[in-house]
Design a protein around this motif. Sequence first.
Motif, short mmCIF file in Angstrom:
data_model
loop_
_atom_site.label_atom_id
_atom_site.label_comp_id
_atom_site.label_asym_id
_atom_site.label_seq_id
_atom_site.Cartn_x
_atom_site.Cartn_y
_atom_site.Cartn_z
N TYR A 58 0.79 -1.23 0.00
CA TYR A 58 0.00 0.00 0.00
C TYR A 58 0.83 1.29 0.00
N TRP A 110 -11.86 -1.27 2.79
CA TRP A 110 -11.32 0.05 2.49
C TRP A 110 -9.92 -0.07 1.88
N LYS A 163 -10.20 -1.07 -1.78
CA LYS A 163 -10.55 0.08 -2.63
C LYS A 163 -9.40 1.08 -2.72
N TYR A 164 -8.70 1.28 -1.61
CA TYR A 164 -7.56 2.19 -1.58
C TYR A 164 -6.49 1.73 -2.57
N ARG A 165 -6.21 0.44 -2.55
CA ARG A 165 -5.17 -0.11 -3.43
C ARG A 165 -5.55 0.05 -4.89
N ILE A 166 -6.79 -0.22 -5.21
CA ILE A 166 -7.23 -0.07 -6.60
C ILE A 166 -7.14 1.39 -7.04
N LYS A 167 -7.49 2.31 -6.14
CA LYS A 167 -7.46 3.73 -6.45
C LYS A 167 -6.03 4.26 -6.59
N MET A 168 -5.11 3.77 -5.76
CA MET A 168 -3.77 4.34 -5.68
C MET A 168 -2.73 3.65 -6.57
N ARG A 169 -2.96 2.41 -6.96
CA ARG A 169 -1.93 1.66 -7.68
C ARG A 169 -2.24 1.59 -9.17
N LYS A 217 -3.24 0.14 -12.54
CA LYS A 217 -4.28 -0.86 -12.83
C LYS A 217 -3.69 -2.19 -13.31
#
Length: 93
Positions: A16, A50, A53-59, A61
């Motif tokens: 993360y 959470w 979702k955080y990982r998908i948003k920040m990393r 694709k």
Amino acid sequence: MNNDNGVVDETYQRIYGATQFSLLKQFRKERHYPQLRSISLNELNEFTYWLFKYRIKMRDKSCVASDTKKALTKLHEILELKVGPVRPYAPEG
């Protein structure tokens, strides 16, 4: 949520980009939850989702997709060791 000699924080940092503590603090701030020293099972479940979702948003694709594929492959291997060969679902008809 014990910190096993830094292994947990190292893992969180790698996945993360931040420590477990800082992510939990951010999660609680966003949800307006108190910053306690303990965590309930319900809150832990919310935190886990959470994090997803955080990982998908920040990393990136493509990295998320690749890591997900690797994790699913590993999970399939583990299941086969426990219960024998797992066949993919095929609807009848």
